[in-house]
Design a protein around this motif. Structure first.
Motif, PDB file in Angstrom:
ATOM      1  N   ARG A 189      29.684  39.936  57.681  1.00 20.47           N
ATOM      2  CA  ARG A 189      30.987  39.431  57.284  1.00 20.47           C
ATOM      3  C   ARG A 189      31.344  38.142  58.022  1.00 20.47           C
ATOM      4  NH1 ARG A 189      36.187  42.158  59.331  1.00 20.47           N
ATOM      5  NH2 ARG A 189      36.766  39.969  59.307  1.00 20.47           N
ATOM      6  N   ASP A 190      32.239  37.368  57.426  1.00 14.49           N
ATOM      7  CA  ASP A 190      32.691  36.132  58.043  1.00 14.49           C
ATOM      8  C   ASP A 190      33.404  36.438  59.347  1.00 14.49           C
ATOM      9  OD1 ASP A 190      33.119  33.110  57.476  1.00 14.49           O
ATOM     10  OD2 ASP A 190      35.088  33.822  58.116  1.00 14.49           O
ATOM     11  N   LEU A 191      33.333  35.509  60.283  1.00 15.21           N
ATOM     12  CA  LEU A 191      33.970  35.676  61.584  1.00 15.21           C
ATOM     13  C   LEU A 191      35.491  35.750  61.474  1.00 15.21           C
ATOM     14  CD1 LEU A 191      33.495  35.713  64.690  1.00 15.21           C
ATOM     15  CD2 LEU A 191      33.617  33.221  64.633  1.00 15.21           C
ATOM     16  N   LEU A 192      36.037  35.099  60.460  1.00 14.52           N
ATOM     17  CA  LEU A 192      37.487  35.063  60.282  1.00 14.52           C
ATOM     18  C   LEU A 192      38.018  36.435  59.879  1.00 14.52           C
ATOM     19  CD1 LEU A 192      39.794  32.941  60.368  1.00 14.52           C
ATOM     20  CD2 LEU A 192      39.534  32.748  57.884  1.00 14.52           C
ATOM     21  N   ALA A 193      39.048  36.910  60.584  1.00 13.52           N
ATOM     22  CA  ALA A 193      39.664  38.203  60.282  1.00 13.52           C
ATOM     23  C   ALA A 193      41.028  37.984  59.652  1.00 13.52           C
ATOM     24  CB  ALA A 193      39.808  39.039  61.550  1.00 13.52           C
ATOM     25  N   ASN A 194      41.455  38.956  58.876  1.00 15.38           N
ATOM     26  CA  ASN A 194      42.794  38.941  58.296  1.00 15.38           C
ATOM     27  C   ASN A 194      43.680  39.827  59.146  1.00 15.38           C
ATOM     28  OD1 ASN A 194      45.129  39.531  56.621  1.00 15.38           O
ATOM     29  ND2 ASN A 194      43.958  38.665  54.917  1.00 15.38           N
ATOM     30  N   ILE A 195      44.863  39.354  59.483  1.00 16.62           N
ATOM     31  CA  ILE A 195      45.745  40.113  60.365  1.00 16.62           C
ATOM     32  C   ILE A 195      46.092  41.476  59.770  1.00 16.62           C
ATOM     33  CG2 ILE A 195      47.906  39.192  59.457  1.00 16.62           C
ATOM     34  CD1 ILE A 195      47.033  39.907  63.168  1.00 16.62           C
ATOM     35  N   THR A 196      45.972  41.621  58.451  1.00 22.42           N
ATOM     36  CA  THR A 196      46.285  42.911  57.837  1.00 22.42           C
ATOM     37  C   THR A 196      45.275  43.995  58.221  1.00 22.42           C
ATOM     38  OG1 THR A 196      45.065  42.305  55.823  1.00 22.42           O
ATOM     39  CG2 THR A 196      47.431  41.841  55.863  1.00 22.42           C
ATOM     40  N   GLU A 197      44.056  43.599  58.609  1.00 26.26           N
ATOM     41  CA  GLU A 197      43.066  44.591  59.024  1.00 26.26           C
ATOM     42  C   GLU A 197      43.234  44.981  60.489  1.00 26.26           C
ATOM     43  OE1 GLU A 197      38.861  42.872  60.035  1.00 26.26           O
ATOM     44  OE2 GLU A 197      39.692  41.575  58.466  1.00 26.26           O
ATOM     45  N   ILE A 198      44.003  44.198  61.222  1.00 26.59           N
ATOM     46  CA  ILE A 198      44.273  44.498  62.638  1.00 26.59           C
ATOM     47  C   ILE A 198      45.775  44.342  62.917  1.00 26.59           C
ATOM     48  CG2 ILE A 198      42.066  44.119  63.776  1.00 26.59           C
ATOM     49  CD1 ILE A 198      42.882  41.150  64.048  1.00 26.59           C
ATOM     50  N   PRO A 199      46.601  45.167  62.320  1.00 25.62           N
ATOM     51  CA  PRO A 199      48.060  45.031  62.463  1.00 25.62           C
ATOM     52  C   PRO A 199      48.576  45.294  63.872  1.00 25.62           C
ATOM     53  CG  PRO A 199      47.511  47.105  61.398  1.00 25.62           C
ATOM     54  CD  PRO A 199      46.230  46.322  61.484  1.00 25.62           C
ATOM     55  N   HIS A 200      47.681  45.744  64.756  1.00 25.83           N
ATOM     56  CA  HIS A 200      48.051  46.029  66.148  1.00 25.83           C
ATOM     57  C   HIS A 200      47.602  44.926  67.096  1.00 25.83           C
ATOM     58  CE1 HIS A 200      43.862  47.133  65.894  1.00 25.83           C
ATOM     59  NE2 HIS A 200      44.176  48.036  64.976  1.00 25.83           N
ATOM     60  N   HIS A 201      46.892  43.915  66.572  1.00 26.12           N
ATOM     61  CA  HIS A 201      46.370  42.834  67.418  1.00 26.12           C
ATOM     62  C   HIS A 201      47.510  41.923  67.852  1.00 26.12           C
ATOM     63  CE1 HIS A 201      43.136  40.414  69.040  1.00 26.12           C
ATOM     64  NE2 HIS A 201      43.615  39.333  68.461  1.00 26.12           N
ATOM     65  N   VAL A 202      47.558  41.591  69.160  1.00 25.09           N
ATOM     66  CA  VAL A 202      48.647  40.759  69.673  1.00 25.09           C
ATOM     67  C   VAL A 202      48.093  39.580  70.454  1.00 25.09           C
ATOM     68  CG1 VAL A 202      50.063  42.841  69.893  1.00 25.09           C
ATOM     69  CG2 VAL A 202      48.942  41.909  71.924  1.00 25.09           C
ATOM     70  N   LEU A 203      48.961  38.584  70.625  1.00 25.95           N
ATOM     71  CA  LEU A 203      48.683  37.417  71.454  1.00 25.95           C
ATOM     72  C   LEU A 203      49.466  37.563  72.752  1.00 25.95           C
ATOM     73  CD1 LEU A 203      47.561  34.466  71.814  1.00 25.95           C
ATOM     74  CD2 LEU A 203      49.723  33.696  70.787  1.00 25.95           C
ATOM     75  N   ILE A 204      48.776  37.416  73.889  1.00 23.66           N
ATOM     76  CA  ILE A 204      49.405  37.487  75.208  1.00 23.66           C
ATOM     77  C   ILE A 204      49.360  36.092  75.829  1.00 23.66           C
ATOM     78  CG2 ILE A 204      49.299  38.521  77.509  1.00 23.66           C
ATOM     79  CD1 ILE A 204      47.751  40.877  76.155  1.00 23.66           C
ATOM     80  N   VAL A 205      50.511  35.608  76.285  1.00 22.83           N
ATOM     81  CA  VAL A 205      50.597  34.237  76.809  1.00 22.83           C
ATOM     82  C   VAL A 205      51.325  34.226  78.153  1.00 22.83           C
ATOM     83  CG1 VAL A 205      51.516  31.917  76.416  1.00 22.83           C
ATOM     84  CG2 VAL A 205      50.618  33.234  74.494  1.00 22.83           C
ATOM     85  N   TYR A 206      50.772  33.478  79.101  1.00 24.17           N
ATOM     86  CA  TYR A 206      51.498  33.149  80.336  1.00 24.17           C
ATOM     87  C   TYR A 206      51.051  31.759  80.761  1.00 24.17           C
ATOM     88  CZ  TYR A 206      47.168  34.563  82.762  1.00 24.17           C
ATOM     89  OH  TYR A 206      45.859  34.673  83.172  1.00 24.17           O
ATOM     90  N   SER A 207      51.980  30.995  81.288  1.00 25.95           N
ATOM     91  CA  SER A 207      51.700  29.609  81.650  1.00 25.95           C
ATOM     92  C   SER A 207      51.026  28.927  80.456  1.00 25.95           C
ATOM     93  CB  SER A 207      50.819  29.557  82.907  1.00 25.95           C
ATOM     94  OG  SER A 207      50.587  28.231  83.318  1.00 25.95           O
ATOM     95  N   THR A 208      49.844  28.357  80.635  1.00 27.95           N
ATOM     96  CA  THR A 208      49.117  27.741  79.522  1.00 27.95           C
ATOM     97  C   THR A 208      47.857  28.524  79.180  1.00 27.95           C
ATOM     98  OG1 THR A 208      48.016  26.266  81.100  1.00 27.95           O
ATOM     99  CG2 THR A 208      49.967  25.413  79.976  1.00 27.95           C
ATOM    100  N   TRP A 209      47.847  29.827  79.491  1.00 24.83           N
ATOM    101  CA  TRP A 209      46.707  30.690  79.234  1.00 24.83           C
ATOM    102  C   TRP A 209      47.055  31.746  78.204  1.00 24.83           C
ATOM    103  CZ3 TRP A 209      42.270  29.179  81.561  1.00 24.83           C
ATOM    104  CH2 TRP A 209      42.396  28.335  82.674  1.00 24.83           C
ATOM    105  N   TYR A 210      46.029  32.177  77.474  1.00 29.24           N
ATOM    106  CA  TYR A 210      46.271  33.263  76.521  1.00 29.24           C
ATOM    107  C   TYR A 210      45.068  34.186  76.445  1.00 29.24           C
ATOM    108  CZ  TYR A 210      43.184  31.218  72.928  1.00 29.24           C
ATOM    109  OH  TYR A 210      42.098  30.745  72.240  1.00 29.24           O
ATOM    110  N   CYS A 211      45.289  35.400  75.983  1.00 30.71           N
ATOM    111  CA  CYS A 211      44.211  36.332  75.661  1.00 30.71           C
ATOM    112  C   CYS A 211      44.735  37.324  74.629  1.00 30.71           C
ATOM    113  CB  CYS A 211      43.669  37.036  76.904  1.00 30.71           C
ATOM    114  SG  CYS A 211      44.869  37.968  77.835  1.00 30.71           S
ATOM    115  N   SER A 212      43.911  38.291  74.282  1.00 32.57           N
ATOM    116  CA  SER A 212      44.237  39.247  73.227  1.00 32.57           C
ATOM    117  C   SER A 212      44.679  40.584  73.818  1.00 32.57           C
ATOM    118  CB  SER A 212      43.025  39.473  72.320  1.00 32.57           C
ATOM    119  OG  SER A 212      42.660  38.289  71.658  1.00 32.57           O
ATOM    120  N   GLY A 213      45.275  41.407  72.976  1.00 30.14           N
ATOM    121  CA  GLY A 213      45.666  42.747  73.373  1.00 30.14           C
ATOM    122  C   GLY A 213      45.907  43.605  72.150  1.00 30.14           C
TER     123      GLY A 213
END
Length: 282
Positions: free
Chosen positions: A36-60
């Protein structure tokens, strides 16, 4: 029957055995560049979040209306800055529910045996996520305790696309299909970085991710968190996942404590992802 025999029987009766998935048994490994393509649709991962502090980010991953699970290593650059979470967003730059984090709890024994040991953290949100806002946000289902996976079981591992990606993938949710690796094989590569708190997966370097902290999903269930690797084009193309089954009781206990504690109480343009291209020294 002697007292010694009674003690042995008691110990055996209290010993828990692992249940393995998939229940159909072991599966052969198949390497494919046409997955499958690397690109995901947010509807398949409705629990995926973006975590941000300062100028850094990661997933959760959202696991409760006020609880997010991620990797403790996501906060390697954290120096006390405010942390925010965005849920229900189709990309890093898209609209979503932005909520302040009021408490960060890293595992008490994070980095106890090595720099990847007990790599898990919980975030407590200042307010409840609105599940009725039309964004399709949902909570992730946790894998039960005492569950393990057969070698080569495919898992969908998610993250956000970083600036090193082609434009199509930048700032977008990504999915890489990774296969569970025999623990001994992984230990040959990374030694005692591999503990009961984590396990290894193999990934296609053409489908590598950009950040860590994202969920590994099997059959719509959260089974792991990307702790290290998964972002490099260099061999052996192994990534390490924090084992959700191992931490099931810890997650539930701390979630209960946080809800008891808090529920009784009345943007920068440039971000840098926390990645794990290089494995830390043990």
């Amino acid at each position: 029957m002697t007292m010694f025999t009674y003690i042995i029987l008691f110990i055996l009766a209290g010993t828990s055995s692992y249940r393995y998935l998939p229940e159909t048994g072991r599966i052969p490994y198949s390497y494919s560049t046409s997955e499958r393509d690397l690109l995901a649709n947010i509807t398949e991962i409705p629990h995926h979040v973006l975590i941000v502090y300062s100028t850094w980010y990661c997933s959760g991953c959202l696991t409760g209306s006020r609880i997010v699970i991620t990797a403790a290593s996501c906060f390697a650059k954290h120096k006390g800055e405010p942390i925010t979470v965005k849920v229900g967003a189709e990309s890093i730059t898209a609209n979503g529910q932005v909520i302040t984090v009021i408490e960060l709890k890293k595992h008490e024994y994070f980095r106890h045996l090595n720099k990847l040991d007990n790599d898990i953290a919980l975030l407590v949100l200042q307010e409840h996520v609105d599940f009725e806002d039309g964004g399709g946000v949902e909570k992730a289902v946790l894998l039960e305790a005492n569950v393990a996976f057969h070698v080569n079981t495919p898992l969908n591992v998610y993250g956000w696309g970083g600036p090193e990606k082609v434009v199509k993938y930048q700032n977008m949710p990504l999915c890489s299909i990774m296969a569970v690796v025999e623990k001994l094989e992984c230990q040959e590569q990374y030694g005692h970085l591999i503990t009961p708190s984590n396990f290894c997966v193999r990934y296609n370097p053409q489908r590598r991710l950009s950040d860590n902290g994202g969920g590994a999903i099997y059959n719509k269930t959260l089974v792991g968190i990307l702790s290290a690797g998964g972002t490099s084009s260099q061999v052996p193309h192994f990534a390490v996942l924090t084992n959700i089954s191992y931490f099931n009781k810890w997650i539930k206990l701390n979630t209960k404590n946080f809800l008891s504690k808090y529920c009784s109480m009345h943007n920068s343009d440039d971000y840098y992802h926390i990645d794990s291209v290089e494995f830390p020294e043990a």
